[in-house]
Design a protein around this motif. Structure first.
Motif, mmCIF file in Angstrom:
data_model
loop_
_atom_site.group_PDB
_atom_site.id
_atom_site.type_symbol
_atom_site.label_atom_id
_atom_site.label_comp_id
_atom_site.label_asym_id
_atom_site.label_seq_id
_atom_site.Cartn_x
_atom_site.Cartn_y
_atom_site.Cartn_z
ATOM 1 N N LEU A 282 0.873 -1.137 0.168
ATOM 2 C CA LEU A 282 0.071 -0.037 -0.044
ATOM 3 C C LEU A 282 0.703 1.250 0.024
ATOM 4 O O LEU A 282 0.570 2.179 -0.550
ATOM 5 C CB LEU A 282 -1.024 0.142 1.410
ATOM 6 C CG LEU A 282 -2.311 -0.708 1.131
ATOM 7 C CD1 LEU A 282 -2.034 -2.058 0.739
ATOM 8 C CD2 LEU A 282 -3.208 -0.525 2.103
ATOM 9 N N GLY A 283 2.181 1.189 0.730
ATOM 10 C CA GLY A 283 2.816 2.512 0.763
ATOM 11 C C GLY A 283 2.392 3.635 1.657
ATOM 12 O O GLY A 283 2.746 4.940 1.217
ATOM 13 N N ILE A 284 1.305 3.334 2.468
ATOM 14 C CA ILE A 284 0.770 4.718 3.069
ATOM 15 C C ILE A 284 1.462 4.916 4.354
ATOM 16 O O ILE A 284 1.758 4.013 5.298
ATOM 17 C CB ILE A 284 -0.658 4.444 3.737
ATOM 18 C CG1 ILE A 284 -1.733 3.958 2.553
ATOM 19 C CG2 ILE A 284 -1.196 5.388 4.529
ATOM 20 C CD1 ILE A 284 -2.785 3.562 2.512
ATOM 21 N N GLU A 285 1.983 6.053 4.556
ATOM 22 C CA GLU A 285 2.640 6.663 5.788
ATOM 23 C C GLU A 285 1.877 7.731 6.394
ATOM 24 O O GLU A 285 1.671 8.870 5.509
ATOM 25 C CB GLU A 285 3.941 6.932 5.392
ATOM 26 C CG GLU A 285 4.824 5.778 4.849
ATOM 27 C CD GLU A 285 6.387 6.487 4.242
ATOM 28 O OE1 GLU A 285 6.582 7.385 4.702
ATOM 29 O OE2 GLU A 285 7.092 5.703 3.510
ATOM 30 N N ASN A 286 1.853 8.001 7.684
ATOM 31 C CA ASN A 286 1.150 8.875 8.355
ATOM 32 C C ASN A 286 0.205 9.947 7.477
ATOM 33 O O ASN A 286 0.129 10.724 7.069
ATOM 34 C CB ASN A 286 2.211 10.016 8.535
ATOM 35 C CG ASN A 286 3.380 9.498 9.706
ATOM 36 O OD1 ASN A 286 3.009 8.362 10.335
ATOM 37 N ND2 ASN A 286 4.497 9.858 9.487
ATOM 38 N N PRO A 287 -0.971 8.994 6.980
ATOM 39 C CA PRO A 287 -1.910 9.742 6.222
ATOM 40 C C PRO A 287 -2.899 10.837 7.054
ATOM 41 O O PRO A 287 -3.140 10.925 8.205
ATOM 42 C CB PRO A 287 -2.837 8.444 5.796
ATOM 43 C CG PRO A 287 -2.803 7.624 6.882
ATOM 44 C CD PRO A 287 -1.362 7.754 7.591
ATOM 45 N N VAL B 211 -5.902 8.544 -0.866
ATOM 46 C CA VAL B 211 -5.470 8.559 0.235
ATOM 47 C C VAL B 211 -4.336 9.653 0.237
ATOM 48 O O VAL B 211 -3.417 9.600 -0.786
ATOM 49 C CB VAL B 211 -4.772 7.418 1.004
ATOM 50 C CG1 VAL B 211 -3.976 7.756 2.128
ATOM 51 C CG2 VAL B 211 -5.733 6.287 1.056
ATOM 52 N N ALA B 212 -4.087 10.726 1.258
ATOM 53 C CA ALA B 212 -3.316 11.784 1.096
ATOM 54 C C ALA B 212 -2.213 11.247 2.259
ATOM 55 O O ALA B 212 -2.425 11.002 3.447
ATOM 56 C CB ALA B 212 -3.697 13.091 1.717
ATOM 57 N N SER B 213 -1.160 10.557 1.689
ATOM 58 C CA SER B 213 -0.116 9.834 2.357
ATOM 59 C C SER B 213 1.057 11.027 2.881
ATOM 60 O O SER B 213 1.246 12.017 2.068
ATOM 61 C CB SER B 213 0.296 8.689 1.734
ATOM 62 O OG SER B 213 1.418 8.121 2.519
ATOM 63 N N ARG C 268 5.653 12.270 0.865
ATOM 64 C CA ARG C 268 4.421 12.873 0.544
ATOM 65 C C ARG C 268 3.914 12.474 -0.828
ATOM 66 O O ARG C 268 4.548 12.630 -1.585
ATOM 67 C CB ARG C 268 4.254 14.434 0.787
ATOM 68 C CG ARG C 268 4.697 14.884 2.023
ATOM 69 C CD ARG C 268 4.690 16.327 2.382
ATOM 70 N NE ARG C 268 6.205 16.802 1.564
ATOM 71 C CZ ARG C 268 7.531 16.953 2.123
ATOM 72 N NH1 ARG C 268 7.566 16.627 3.510
ATOM 73 N NH2 ARG C 268 8.116 17.617 1.549
ATOM 74 N N ALA C 269 2.649 11.887 -0.577
ATOM 75 C CA ALA C 269 2.232 11.412 -1.957
ATOM 76 C C ALA C 269 0.664 11.402 -1.993
ATOM 77 O O ALA C 269 -0.164 11.201 -0.918
ATOM 78 C CB ALA C 269 2.679 9.939 -2.272
ATOM 79 N N LEU C 270 0.001 11.305 -3.273
ATOM 80 C CA LEU C 270 -1.408 11.059 -3.242
ATOM 81 C C LEU C 270 -1.679 9.793 -3.734
ATOM 82 O O LEU C 270 -0.939 9.529 -5.036
ATOM 83 C CB LEU C 270 -2.080 12.105 -4.089
ATOM 84 C CG LEU C 270 -3.538 12.208 -4.277
ATOM 85 C CD1 LEU C 270 -4.435 12.333 -3.010
ATOM 86 C CD2 LEU C 270 -3.960 13.395 -5.599
ATOM 87 N N LEU C 271 -2.257 8.886 -3.276
ATOM 88 C CA LEU C 271 -2.197 7.317 -3.629
ATOM 89 C C LEU C 271 -3.902 6.957 -3.806
ATOM 90 O O LEU C 271 -4.643 7.562 -3.192
ATOM 91 C CB LEU C 271 -1.886 6.387 -2.649
ATOM 92 C CG LEU C 271 -0.334 6.767 -1.907
ATOM 93 C CD1 LEU C 271 -0.104 5.835 -0.795
ATOM 94 C CD2 LEU C 271 0.813 6.650 -3.160
ATOM 95 N N PRO D 278 -0.103 17.305 2.951
ATOM 96 C CA PRO D 278 -1.614 16.835 2.233
ATOM 97 C C PRO D 278 -2.373 16.350 3.539
ATOM 98 O O PRO D 278 -2.096 15.367 3.914
ATOM 99 C CB PRO D 278 -1.154 15.769 1.145
ATOM 100 C CG PRO D 278 0.140 15.227 1.799
ATOM 101 C CD PRO D 278 1.016 16.315 2.434
ATOM 102 N N THR D 279 -3.394 17.255 3.615
ATOM 103 C CA THR D 279 -4.321 16.834 4.786
ATOM 104 C C THR D 279 -5.867 16.757 4.151
ATOM 105 O O THR D 279 -6.612 15.947 4.345
ATOM 106 C CB THR D 279 -4.449 17.742 5.988
ATOM 107 O OG1 THR D 279 -4.281 19.036 5.468
ATOM 108 C CG2 THR D 279 -3.081 17.606 6.657
#
Length: 345
Positions: free
Chosen positions: A267-272, A286-288, A296-299, A325-326
């Motif tokens: 998934l690669g999600i960090e501190n979303p 997801v705003a990761s 920082r990424a948009l997934l 990104p929040t």
């Protein structure tokens, strides 16, 4: 950056015209943050298609923490957390733009996510980091009292169980409000979804909850999305630094297992910071990397995905200008496109 009307023949040439833009509220410590716009075909290390912000005076946009789209008027409600206001912008706003109107209230405090009930012309907001307040949808200026308020669960005699709510949606089918929250028992945190009647006021108990070990809601709910077309709620949950996306029927109740679970290292999600649903592509975004993460990424993930799946779309890199990104929302396009927003590469 300008927009213009295009002819039907030109519209037919762009497949992306029927797909949504993704707006990202960017938190920037010590400085006002913008709302960034990414187009439907952008992926990788791309600059935003456009962005908007407001500087100076009482209308300055400080912290676009949460975003809510209203399709009838084609506007975006921006919860300005440190500005302690709800600011309403045109959905295609660009540059240093003034909001159409701004709602403030001593009962609003630092607002989190808002939800819109168009049938009853109401705006529901997670207010003061504790409560759910309802205002007229067209409220503007300083409003002393909300129409209704569901109060904090820590008040003596309160049965609401509201502790530190963040996200909410209005469920039109049942005329309920669902709120994400965290509960503590013997010092252990657990995520919970609380459901209230839309008309609830004061300190009532939830009409139902989704909570318990079987739900996989983890330590807390980091994001909540709603796909009314499918009657599903999607919760992004965290536990010991690991994140998953769990899906429930909107009618679910109790210690119920998810219909589907997306989880695993791919998934690669960090501190979303947020999650939203895009109906035009049937994807969850997801705003990761929103909080203390350099990645920082948009997934994007298919709504129907299950198991250990990699994102089907990833926007990340220095060109994105994302710092925190929040806020996150999908905005369907109209009959306009950005003239000069198509970047190479």
């Amino acid at each position: 950056m300008s927009r213009r009307l295009v002819f039907p023949l030109l519209l037919a040439a762009f497949a992306c015209a029927s797909r949504a833009d993704i707006l990202v509220g960017d938190y920037r410590s010590g400085a006002p943050g913008p709302v960034l716009r990414f187009g439907p075909e952008q992926t990788g290390n791309r600059a935003p298609l456009a962005s908007f912000w407001t500087t100076g005076g009482d209308v300055e946009l400080q912290t676009p923490l949460h975003l809510t789209y209203e399709p009838v008027l084609d506007v975006v409600f921006v919860s300005d957390y440190y500005g302690q206001a709800i600011r309403v912008y045109a959905a295609d706003a660009s540059g240093n733009a003034l909001p159409f109107r701004t709602l403030t209230s001593p009962r609003l405090g630092q607002p989190r996510q808002s939800a819109i009930d168009r049938v009853h012309n109401e705006l529901l907001v997670v207010a003061q980091n504790c409560c759910v307040s309802t205002f007229p949808l067209d409220a503007s200026g300083s409003v002393e009292f909300p129409l209704r308020n569901i109060g904090w669960g820590g008040v003596p005699g309160s049965a609401t169980r509201l502790n530190n709510p963040v996200h909410l949606y209005h469920l039109a089918a049942s005329d309920e409000v669902v709120v994400s929250d965290v509960q503590y028992a013997a010092g252990v945190a657990s995520g919970v979804l609380l459901f209230f009647a839309r008309t609830a006021n004061g300190y009532p108990a939830p009409v139902r909850t989704i909570e318990g070990a079987a739900t996989k809601l983890g330590d807390y709910v980091a994001g909540l999305a709603y796909s009314p077309q499918h009657g599903e709620l999607h919760a992004l949950t965290g536990a010991a630094g690991t994140y998953r996306i769990v899906t429930f029927a909107q009618t679910a109740s109790g210690n119920v297992a998810p219909l589907r679970t997306i989880e695993g290292p791919d998934l690669g999600i960090e501190n979303p910071g947020a999650m939203t649903y895009d109906a035009s592509t049937d994807r969850l975004y997801v705003a990761s990397g929103a909080f203390n993460s350099p990645n920082r990424a948009l997934l994007a993930f298919p709504r129907t995905a299950s198991g250990n799946v990699a994102p089907v779309r990833r926007i990340a890199g220095s060109n994105t200008t994302m710092q925190g990104p929040t806020g996150l929302v999908a905005v369907p396009p109209g009959d306009r496109v950005f003239v000069d927003g198509f970047d190479a590469g």
